[in-house]
Design a protein around this motif. Structure first.
Motif, PDB file in Angstrom:
ATOM      1  N   ALA A   1      -7.863   7.189   1.664  1.00 52.99           N
ATOM      2  CA  ALA A   1      -8.452   5.928   2.114  1.00 52.99           C
ATOM      3  C   ALA A   1      -7.367   4.891   2.375  1.00 52.99           C
ATOM      4  CB  ALA A   1      -9.440   5.409   1.067  1.00 52.99           C
ATOM      5  N   LEU A   2      -6.384   4.843   1.504  1.00 49.59           N
ATOM      6  CA  LEU A   2      -5.285   3.890   1.654  1.00 49.59           C
ATOM      7  C   LEU A   2      -4.485   4.170   2.927  1.00 49.59           C
ATOM      8  CD1 LEU A   2      -4.157   1.483   0.110  1.00 49.59           C
ATOM      9  CD2 LEU A   2      -2.660   3.048  -1.105  1.00 49.59           C
TER      10      LEU A   2
ATOM     11  N   SER B   1       0.827  -1.207   0.000  1.00 52.04           N
ATOM     12  CA  SER B   1       0.000   0.000   0.000  1.00 52.04           C
ATOM     13  C   SER B   1       0.861   1.256   0.000  1.00 52.04           C
ATOM     14  CB  SER B   1      -0.919   0.013   1.222  1.00 52.04           C
ATOM     15  OG  SER B   1      -1.843  -1.046   1.151  1.00 52.04           O
ATOM     16  N   TRP B   2       1.880   1.300   0.860  1.00 53.48           N
ATOM     17  CA  TRP B   2       2.743   2.479   0.939  1.00 53.48           C
ATOM     18  C   TRP B   2       3.525   2.673  -0.360  1.00 53.48           C
ATOM     19  CZ3 TRP B   2       1.069   5.613   4.323  1.00 53.48           C
ATOM     20  CH2 TRP B   2       0.595   5.183   5.555  1.00 53.48           C
ATOM     21  N   THR B   3       3.936   1.578  -0.988  1.00 46.31           N
ATOM     22  CA  THR B   3       4.669   1.676  -2.256  1.00 46.31           C
ATOM     23  C   THR B   3       3.770   2.239  -3.350  1.00 46.31           C
ATOM     24  OG1 THR B   3       6.114  -0.158  -1.631  1.00 46.31           O
ATOM     25  CG2 THR B   3       5.973   0.373  -3.979  1.00 46.31           C
ATOM     26  N   VAL B   4       2.547   1.732  -3.449  1.00 42.76           N
ATOM     27  CA  VAL B   4       1.597   2.240  -4.445  1.00 42.76           C
ATOM     28  C   VAL B   4       1.373   3.729  -4.217  1.00 42.76           C
ATOM     29  CG1 VAL B   4      -0.820   2.164  -5.191  1.00 42.76           C
ATOM     30  CG2 VAL B   4       0.452   0.041  -4.886  1.00 42.76           C
ATOM     31  N   LEU B   5       1.209   4.115  -2.979  1.00 35.80           N
ATOM     32  CA  LEU B   5       0.971   5.519  -2.659  1.00 35.80           C
ATOM     33  C   LEU B   5       2.162   6.394  -3.041  1.00 35.80           C
ATOM     34  CD1 LEU B   5      -1.208   7.291  -1.435  1.00 35.80           C
ATOM     35  CD2 LEU B   5      -0.117   6.951   0.778  1.00 35.80           C
ATOM     36  N   LEU B   6       3.369   5.952  -2.742  1.00 40.47           N
ATOM     37  CA  LEU B   6       4.568   6.726  -3.081  1.00 40.47           C
ATOM     38  C   LEU B   6       4.775   6.829  -4.593  1.00 40.47           C
ATOM     39  CD1 LEU B   6       7.062   5.558  -0.333  1.00 40.47           C
ATOM     40  CD2 LEU B   6       5.999   7.810  -0.574  1.00 40.47           C
TER      41      LEU B   6
END
Length: 143
Positions: A99-100, A29-34
């Motif tokens: 949301a993530l 999730s954090w990777t997708v967000l970054l």
């Protein structure tokens, strides 16, 4: 002598037939967000992405984050909940980054497999729509 069972106010008891699975790794999730934040910054600075799109994602993320927080609080109290459809729509219209973050910080809506699939589907649709908008506004190759 019977000892009372310890009560955990954070975790709801398991109910048979629930659609639960192990959460995806938080690093995903954090990777997708970054990656999205980096790509968004490049699009904003290099492809004439309009300011209102930045405002849409920012505002939508704040609203989605708050909605997930309120829903988690309601779940703990056994109070009225925010519908999954509402949470998904908030993500679809640009609030999915918030949301993530809320999913990870509150550990909310991370185990229900059907919700996770729908959520990631809305993320994909949102990103495709943003990409299509960018393609129309600032085509990658000008001849």
């Amino acid at each position: 002598m019977s000892h009372p069972r310890p009560r955990n106010p954070v975790a709801a008891p398991e109910r048979p037939g629930r659609d639960l699975s192990r959460p995806l790794p938080a690093a995903l999730s954090w990777t997708v967000l970054l990656v999205f934040a980096g790509a968004f910054a490049i699009a904003y600075l290099g492809f004439d992405l309009r300011w209102w799109i930045l405002a849409l994602y920012g505002g939508g993320s704040v609203v989605a984050f708050a909605a997930y927080g309120l829903d988690k609080s309601a779940a703990r109290r056994g109070a009225g909940r925010i519908s999954e459809q509402t949470l998904l729509i908030l993500g679809l219209v640009g609030g999915w980054p918030g949301a993530l973050i809320a999913q990870q910080l509150f550990r909310h809506k991370t185990r229900k497999r059907s919700f996770r699939r729908a959520f990631w589907g809305t993320v994909g649709v949102n990103i495709l729509a943003l990409g299509a908008y960018l393609y129309v506004v600032a085509p990658p190759f000008s001849l």
